[in-house]
Design a protein around this motif. Structure first.
Motif, PDB file in Angstrom:
ATOM      1  N   ASN A  71       0.807  -1.228   0.000  1.00  0.00           N
ATOM      2  CA  ASN A  71       0.000   0.000   0.000  1.00  0.00           C
ATOM      3  C   ASN A  71       0.830   1.264   0.000  1.00  0.00           C
ATOM      4  O   ASN A  71       0.312   2.355   0.202  1.00  0.00           O
ATOM      5  CB  ASN A  71      -0.956  -0.004   1.197  1.00  0.00           C
ATOM      6  CG  ASN A  71      -0.209  -0.075   2.530  1.00  0.00           C
ATOM      7  OD1 ASN A  71       1.016  -0.109   2.563  1.00  0.00           O
ATOM      8  ND2 ASN A  71      -0.964  -0.122   3.617  1.00  0.00           N
ATOM      9  N   LYS A  94      -1.830  -1.532  -4.138  1.00  0.00           N
ATOM     10  CA  LYS A  94      -2.934  -0.584  -4.057  1.00  0.00           C
ATOM     11  C   LYS A  94      -2.615   0.467  -2.998  1.00  0.00           C
ATOM     12  O   LYS A  94      -2.538   0.145  -1.810  1.00  0.00           O
ATOM     13  CB  LYS A  94      -4.248  -1.297  -3.723  1.00  0.00           C
ATOM     14  CG  LYS A  94      -5.458  -0.384  -3.704  1.00  0.00           C
ATOM     15  CD  LYS A  94      -6.739  -1.167  -3.449  1.00  0.00           C
ATOM     16  CE  LYS A  94      -7.953  -0.252  -3.445  1.00  0.00           C
ATOM     17  NZ  LYS A  94      -9.213  -1.001  -3.190  1.00  0.00           N
ATOM     18  N   THR A  96      -2.900   3.450  -0.262  1.00  0.00           N
ATOM     19  CA  THR A  96      -3.929   3.799   0.710  1.00  0.00           C
ATOM     20  C   THR A  96      -4.726   5.004   0.236  1.00  0.00           C
ATOM     21  O   THR A  96      -5.950   5.034   0.312  1.00  0.00           O
ATOM     22  CB  THR A  96      -3.287   4.091   2.070  1.00  0.00           C
ATOM     23  OG1 THR A  96      -2.534   2.949   2.480  1.00  0.00           O
ATOM     24  CG2 THR A  96      -4.341   4.398   3.119  1.00  0.00           C
TER      25      THR A  96
END
Length: 454
Positions: A71, A94, A96
């Motif tokens: 993240n 991915k 945050t």
């Protein structure tokens, strides 16, 4: 720029984190027989700062029991292999908030993009478990080296998701893919209007193959969009699309995506491409064995293009559901089954030596025929009429190599002679040349435009 030592400019030193430092968190004797590194890798990612490097040496495989989520923008090096013992996503990138790599123009911006060298393998292949090897969300300017992605339902997904109320994207990334094997779905580029775009990414291959007994619902690359301009200008170089897959490339709302110098060797191929009605101006260029797949084009879009050079077809351009052949003078057009081929440049000429009285004129091979006559002609037949033939011209040259000449008859009823044109008769060492033009569609009807006899 101000003093780099100024307290107003915060530049962190990058650190290198070796996964072996977290060995105490490894759960021994995973049920499948490989140690579980999930907690160790997750803790190492949590401890890392953006720009730090996590080293996973390739001296071992790293078994996991749940998804590894990255993240923050860290580098992953060492060439380690993650072995996924679970369904779902093996490795998810991915952020945050915001996007990876969106710090262009900011001091230390390189710390905010991804630089990754890793492989992922599914412990047990299952084409129906919805497993994903690697999924990347909202990444800019990333550099990804994936030597192996093996045995997942979907190999690689590149997509984008809205952050709070802001539309995001994945763009300008570079991918180096070694082997992607035994997937059901290979590379998926997914964009959605008002959510996120996938544009301007470059992929270098690499083999996408095998898939023995893969279900019929499969593909190698899917450019999956739902609106104009959200999935465009992605480029694929030097891939080998092979194995037992039936569908190679498909696109929905795909614009200006290109495949260069790829190899297409899929013996069970049903669709080389499958462009939907909203896909435009995509291209496949200069691929090996591409000519053998030209009859397997499913194109409901417009302005899509394929260029191919092959032994069986010569140089062929496909554009907007029509084939064009660039040919040397007096050579034959190589037919592409079921499709019209329009010559560009000099028209192809076919020479026929007729001794049995039967003349068969194959319009998929040529529209200019030089017929050397060695007997009376009793039958003249046109075959393989191309589609959209209205306005096409055809030339017939009869050369009668005889001291007394031969009778030429048997013109079909769809060749219409005018009041001042007559079928050729016996002409000692004579030549008759007819210029024909089709004036009906879809049926073939030739009008005799001109006649020359010597």
């Amino acid at each position: 720029m101000g003093d780099i030592n100024s307290p107003d400019i915060d530049i962190l030193e990058s650190e290198e984190i070796n996964i072996n430092s977290y060995r105490s968190l490894v759960v021994a004797n995973l049920s499948t027989g490989i140690d579980d590194w999930t907690s160790a890798i997750t803790k190492a990612i949590a401890d890392a700062n953006p720009g730090d490097t996590l080293v996973l040496p390739n001296s071992r495989q790293y078994g996991t029991s749940s998804s590894i989520v990255v993240n923050k923008a860290i580098n992953i090096t060492g060439g380690g292999v993650i072995v996924s013992h679970h369904d779902g996503i093996a490795l998810l990138f991915k952020p945050t908030l915001s996007s990876f790599g969106n710090g262009s123009g900011i001091v230390g911006a390189d710390r905010n993009r991804l630089d990754v060298d890793i492989s992922v393998v599914k412990k047990t292949k299952d084409w129906n478990d919805n497993s994903v090897g690697i999924q990347i969300v909202n990444s800019y300017y990333g550099v990804f080296n994936f030597p192996k992605i093996l045995d997942f339902t979907t190999g690689l997904i590149l997509t984008a998701e809205k952050v709070l109320t802001n539309t995001e994207g994945s763009a300008y990334n570079t991918f180096n893919i070694g082997t992607m094997k035994n997937h059901r779905y290979g590379i998926l580029l997914r964009s959605r209007i008002g959510v996120g775009w996938v544009t301007e990414n470059s992929f270098y291959g690499g083999s996408l193959g095998n898939g023995y007994q893969v279900p019929a619902d499969n593909y190698q690359v899917f450019l999956d969009g739902d609106s104009t301009g959200w999935n465009n200008n992605n480029k694929f170089y030097n891939f080998s699309f092979e194995g037992f897959y039936t569908n190679c490339i498909k696109g929905t709302c795909a614009y200006h995506n290109y495949f260069y110098t790829c190899r297409y060797e899929m013996p069970n191929m049903v669709n080389l491409v499958d462009w939907d009605i909203t896909s435009q101006a995509n291209g496949l260029h200069d691929g090996l064995i591409l000519d053998q797949s030209l009859t397997k084009i499913k194109d409901n879009g417009r302005y899509n293009r394929i260029t191919s050079v092959g032994y069986s077809t010569g140089y062929v351009e496909y554009f907007d559901r029509e084939f064009f052949s660039f040919i040397p003078r007096e050579s034959e057009i190589k037919p592409i089954k079921g499709s019209k081929v329009t010559p560009v440049g000099n028209k192809a000429q076919k020479i026929l030596n007729v001794s049995d009285g039967i003349v068969t004129l194959d319009l998929s091979v040529a529209t200019d025929f030089y017929i050397v006559v060695f007997s009376d002609i009793t039958s003249i037949t046109f075959i393989n009429q191309p589609t959209n033939f209205r306005g096409m011209e055809c030339m017939l040259h009869f050369s009668q190599n005889s001291a007394s000449g031969f009778t030429i008859s048997g013109f079909p009823s769809n060749v219409k002679f005018g009041t001042k044109s007559t079928p050729p008769t016996k002409r000692a060492w004579g030549v008759d040349i007819y210029s024909l033009k089709n004036y009906t569609s879809p049926n073939l009807t030739f009008a005799v435009l001109s006649q020359y006899s010597s």
